[in-house]
Design an enzyme around this catalytic site. Structure first.
Site, PDB file in Angstrom:
ATOM      1  N   VAL A  75       0.818  -1.286  -0.099  1.00  0.00           N
ATOM      2  CA  VAL A  75       0.013   0.210   0.144  1.00  0.00           C
ATOM      3  C   VAL A  75       0.965   1.157   0.047  1.00  0.00           C
ATOM      4  O   VAL A  75       1.549   1.454   0.749  1.00  0.00           O
ATOM      5  CB  VAL A  75      -1.177   0.054   1.118  1.00  0.00           C
ATOM      6  CG1 VAL A  75      -1.902   1.236   1.193  1.00  0.00           C
ATOM      7  CG2 VAL A  75      -1.867  -1.257   1.297  1.00  0.00           C
ATOM      8  N   SER A  76       0.776   2.033  -1.143  1.00  0.00           N
ATOM      9  CA  SER A  76       1.495   3.258  -1.292  1.00  0.00           C
ATOM     10  C   SER A  76       1.382   4.335   0.005  1.00  0.00           C
ATOM     11  O   SER A  76       0.327   4.281   0.504  1.00  0.00           O
ATOM     12  CB  SER A  76       1.369   3.557  -2.469  1.00  0.00           C
ATOM     13  OG  SER A  76       1.843   2.835  -3.603  1.00  0.00           O
ATOM     14  N   ALA A  77       2.442   4.844   0.265  1.00  0.00           N
ATOM     15  CA  ALA A  77       2.473   6.130   1.386  1.00  0.00           C
ATOM     16  C   ALA A  77       1.264   7.054   0.824  1.00  0.00           C
ATOM     17  O   ALA A  77       1.083   7.227  -0.441  1.00  0.00           O
ATOM     18  CB  ALA A  77       3.741   6.790   1.257  1.00  0.00           C
TER      19      ALA A  77
END
Length: 407
Positions: A75-77
């Protein structure tokens, strides 16, 4: 699995995150802000993820690793998710493709394009798709996002055309299928790998090619499937047996055996005289080196190597014949800044260090105070239209260009 959390606490943390994203300029529009306020990030994370990480500004979360511990899905920042949504220039009613699923970004997309819009989210990994579908269903978004198992390199049959395509995995090239399914005025946002340095680039279609609108620094897990890229890795053993690795994504030196035993030689240092104050980003120096330094590669070192124990070095190097040099810093400006330089090994270490320092100085003269622009010219477009001041990088399905505006 639906996480049981303190709703009041998560709402407060969401407000704090949104405020920071606004302050830092990552959220610019009311529509993206509303999406971040409505979607519970924690429902798309592993159950044991600390809420401080879930709602951290720049904290990504790995959701799957391979047998060697390498990240396969994440899950990207929050900052890069917001920035990519803004770069996509989304509006209600649009049809959007997400390449690389996980559910959270697709939920944000569904919120922005609204009930009259359409979101298709694809991933090559059925396990990732199943997890994304479950999380979307848990927050009531299953009817607003279509999730599919698909290899992105081949496009999505029966879908499109798309107003925007957002790629959330590291891509070495632009797949022709994406361009076939992108509207004539559509937007493509992707993390593009350029000689082992990645930039998220927002492209808008301009006739037969793509022109960048803005960029952002971020890293992503690499693409799998037909669009993946196999790097060439040269392992250099220290006398202790621990290793330093040089990784090339293209144009590796033809005779890398010249580096045999290179780490047993004395280290050389060459300093550039180019300084920078503390707190000032020099990420574009990495990009400059990736484009203009011959023999450029990424550098990594095992724990316990002499190189790993050194301070203030960066994972970028150049190889010149029987030598290699890597980017380093030392104190300067009476402690208020640092000076760039190169540390090197090998019979041609002095040559390699001088080559790196030459490019550091060139960046300081020509690229230090401006941001580059990019264009992508797919195979079949008119290369005669490429600007004379642009530098060209070959890709599989076309060419990428970079230009550094004059001040």
């Amino acid at each position: 699995m639906v996480q049981v959390v303190d709703a009041e606490r998560t709402a407060e943390m969401r407000d704090v995150l949104v405020a920071e994203l606004r302050t830092q300029g990552m959220i610019m529009s009311d529509a993206v802000e509303a999406a971040f306020r409505r979607v519970p990030r924690e429902q798309f994370m592993p159950d044991d993820t600390d809420l401080a990480v879930v709602y951290g500004y720049d904290r990504s979360v790995v959701t799957k690793r391979d047998g060697h511990g390498r990240a396969m899905s994440s899950v990207s920042a929050a900052y890069i998710q917001a920035r990519m949504l803004e770069l996509a220039d989304l509006r209600p009613g649009m049809t959007v493709l997400e390449v690389g699923s996980g559910g959270l970004n697709a939920a944000y997309l569904a919120e922005v394009v609204g009930s009259q819009g359409r979101v298709v989210s694809i991933d090559i990994d059925p396990e990732v798709i199943d997890r994304a579908a479950s999380a979307l269903d848990a927050i009531g978004h299953s009817s607003r996002v279509r999730v599919l198992v698909a290899d992105a390199e081949r496009g999505v049959p029966g879908e499109g055309p798309f107003d925007a395509i957002i790629v959330t995995v590291g891509a070495w090239d632009v797949a022709p299928a994406w361009l076939r399914q992108l509207r004539p005025d559509g937007v493509l946002v992707l993390p593009l790998i350029m000689n082992n340095v990645t930039r998220v680039i927002g492209f808008r279609r301009d006739g037969d090619h793509l022109v960048s609108t803005a960029t952002e620094v971020a890293g992503f897990v690499p693409m799998q499937g037909d669009g993946s890229r196999t790097d060439q890795v040269l392992e250099l053993p220290e006398p202790s047996g621990r290793k330093v690795r040089l990784t090339f994504d293209s144009d590796a030196p033809a005779n890398m055996s010249q580096l045999d035993g290179v780490l047993a030689t004395d280290q050389i240092e060459v300093w550039s005289g180019v300084t920078i104050e503390h707190g000032v980003s020099f990420a574009d120096l990495h990009l400059w080196l990736a484009w203009y330094a011959d023999g450029f590669c990424r550098l990594s070192a095992d724990e316990g190597t002499a190189l790993a124990a050194q301070k203030r070095w960066f994972p970028f190097a150049v190889v010149q014949e029987a030598g290699f040099a890597y980017l380093a810093l030392r104190d300067a400006l009476e402690g208020a800044g640092a000076e760039f330089g190169a540390r090197a090994y090998g019979a041609d270490g002095q040559v390699a260090a001088a080559a790196m320092v030459e490019q550091i100085r060139a960046w300081d003269r020509e690229g230090h105070r401006t941001s580059p622009t990019f264009a992508y010219w797919p195979t079949g477009s008119d290369p005669a239209r490429i600007s004379a001041d642009a530098t060209v990088m070959d890709k599989t399905h076309g060419v990428l260009t970079i230009s550094w505006p004059r001040e």
